[in-house]
Design an enzyme around this catalytic site. Structure first.
Site, PDB file in Angstrom:
ATOM      1  N   PRO A 185      34.042  10.502 165.528  1.00 60.64           N
ATOM      2  CA  PRO A 185      32.659  10.138 165.533  1.00 60.64           C
ATOM      3  C   PRO A 185      32.155   8.797 165.087  1.00 60.64           C
ATOM      4  CG  PRO A 185      32.838  12.405 165.138  1.00 60.64           C
ATOM      5  CD  PRO A 185      34.197  11.888 165.443  1.00 60.64           C
ATOM      6  N   GLU A 186      32.393   8.290 163.975  1.00 57.51           N
ATOM      7  CA  GLU A 186      31.606   7.125 163.570  1.00 57.51           C
ATOM      8  C   GLU A 186      32.226   5.811 164.058  1.00 57.51           C
ATOM      9  OE1 GLU A 186      29.991   7.549 159.581  1.00 57.51           O
ATOM     10  OE2 GLU A 186      30.636   9.619 159.533  1.00 57.51           O
TER      11      GLU A 186
ATOM     12  N   ARG B  43      34.069  20.883 170.897  1.00 63.60           N
ATOM     13  CA  ARG B  43      32.689  21.360 170.735  1.00 63.60           C
ATOM     14  C   ARG B  43      31.755  20.917 171.861  1.00 63.60           C
ATOM     15  NH1 ARG B  43      30.972  20.235 164.697  1.00 63.60           N
ATOM     16  NH2 ARG B  43      29.195  21.495 165.284  1.00 63.60           N
TER      17      ARG B  43
ATOM     18  N   LYS C 216       9.993   2.102 157.931  1.00 68.98           N
ATOM     19  CA  LYS C 216      10.104   3.543 158.138  1.00 68.98           C
ATOM     20  C   LYS C 216       9.601   4.329 156.937  1.00 68.98           C
ATOM     21  CE  LYS C 216      12.165   3.747 162.179  1.00 68.98           C
ATOM     22  NZ  LYS C 216      11.588   4.456 163.314  1.00 68.98           N
TER      23      LYS C 216
ATOM     24  N   ARG D 283      23.048  19.427 157.154  1.00 66.88           N
ATOM     25  CA  ARG D 283      24.388  18.961 156.829  1.00 66.88           C
ATOM     26  C   ARG D 283      24.431  18.669 155.341  1.00 66.88           C
ATOM     27  NH1 ARG D 283      24.921  14.155 160.789  1.00 66.88           N
ATOM     28  NH2 ARG D 283      24.989  16.029 162.027  1.00 66.88           N
TER      29      ARG D 283
ATOM     30  N   LYS E 260      28.447   4.106 168.366  1.00 61.34           N
ATOM     31  CA  LYS E 260      29.409   5.163 168.673  1.00 61.34           C
ATOM     32  C   LYS E 260      29.586   5.363 170.171  1.00 61.34           C
ATOM     33  CE  LYS E 260      27.530   7.290 164.550  1.00 61.34           C
ATOM     34  NZ  LYS E 260      26.620   8.342 164.059  1.00 61.34           N
TER      35      LYS E 260
ATOM     36  N   HIS F  72      41.064  22.299 175.433  1.00 66.89           N
ATOM     37  CA  HIS F  72      39.701  21.826 175.711  1.00 66.89           C
ATOM     38  C   HIS F  72      39.701  20.541 176.533  1.00 66.89           C
ATOM     39  CE1 HIS F  72      38.051  24.930 173.170  1.00 66.89           C
ATOM     40  NE2 HIS F  72      38.921  24.610 172.222  1.00 66.89           N
TER      41      HIS F  72
END
Length: 301
Positions: free
Chosen positions: A2-3, A119, A171, A281, A61, A99
DNA sequence: ATTAGGACCTGTTTGC
DNA sequence: TGCAAACAGGTCCTAA
């Protein structure tokens, strides 16, 4: 994987093993792997055949192969690994993974490129390339359409530190949420957000707009630094789900100070690392080095 | 317009 | 021991 550091490890692997090769055939299994490709999996498979891989690029990513097709309509095969996607370079005779969702053969009859994803949050799409309005530094072929809304990551030339500090401070949201917002700064996920905040000694629940410019700058610098260090070690892997194109794992997990370290002593002050729920999470932090802010009062009226 | 929360999947680990 | 709930590194859509 992922990252950013893990995706960059994969990009480099593709550069070594796929760049310059011509795709002869693609087989996609199931509809979900190409759900972001409007024309569907059969269209994607048909259109990549005969194309040569002329570049392997990445922003945050997102990863893409720049393809030079016979029809002279340069496009990109965009890949997002999601939570559990893998790109593997393997002999065509290797056993099919459980998979396995896509396989690409090459005209040179060398090893296959496979997309495996447990997944299925990851996926493939074939899209056009457009000039980057933020500047094309480092991306001579442009940016794929689905990546245009993604902000530059801290390791690319187009990254504008001052502008990013400003956006973060605009933000009205928790700093960790903002770090994970890929339209503000890309490449940072849950692991490196926790590590950057630990290094900067800032609690993830602090409000971004209430932080000073220098503090936000420090958080961003630490994010860039920790991702660079992780990359130098081949990325972070906790199990065989996160591997490079050869199936090998990185070992930055041994260097993590906060992420996944619940109950272990903080490497800086010895206080035990705490964990708390954060938007479905987990967040990991040192309760002494990163004091929790007073809970924000919602302002009704 | 901006922000918070749930949905999308499958497999493994944890806890009663 | 067995089963259900919790958890896993991401992104997107919707509703307030």
């Amino acid at each position: 994987m992922p990252e950013l550091p893990e995706v960059e490890v994969v990009r480099r692997g593709l550069q070594d093993h796929v760049l310059g090769r011509t795709i002869s055939r693609a087989v996609l299994t199931g509809a979900r792997v190409a759900r972001r490709h409007a024309a569907g999996p059969a269209d994607l498979a048909a259109r990549v055949a005969g194309s040569r891989v002329v570049d392997v690029d990445r922003r945050g990513k997102y990863l893409w192969l720049v393809l030079d097709p016979p029809a002279d309509d340069p496009h990109a095969l965009v890949v997002h690994l999601g939570m559990s996607g893998q790109l593997l370079v393997e002999d065509a005779a290797a056993p099919r993974e459980k998979h396995l969702h896509a396989a690409f053969d090459f005209a040179d009859d060398g090893p296959q490129l496979r997309f495996v994803d447990q997944r299925t949050f990851g996926g493939l799409a074939l899209t056009g390339l457009l000039p980057d309005r933020r500047g094309d530094a480092g991306h001579p072929h442009g940016i794929p359409e689905p990546v245009l809304h993604i902000a530059p990551d801290p390791l690319e030339p187009a990254f504008d530190r001052a502008a990013t500090v400003k956006r973060v401070r605009g933000k009205d949201s928790e700093i960790k949420r903002v770090l994970l917002d890929q339209t503000v700064v890309s490449g940072v996920g849950n692991i490196y957000a926790d590590e950057a905040l630990w290094r900067a000694q800032v609690h993830g629940r602090r409000t971004a707009s209430a932080l000073t410019g220098p503090t936000v700058g420090r958080v961003l610098d630490h994010a860039a630094e920790v991702m660079r260090e992780a990359l130098a070690q081949g990325g972070t892997s906790f199990d065989e789900l996160y591997v490079n194109v050869n199936g090998a794992s990185g070992y930055f997990d041994r260097s993590l100070a906060a992420y996944g370290q619940t109950g272990r002593p903080c490497p800086r002050c010895g206080t035990l690392i705490a964990r708390e729920q954060f938007v479905n999470r987990s967040s990991h932090f040192c309760p002494r080095c990163q004091p929790r802010p007073r809970p924000r009062r919602t302002l009704p009226r």
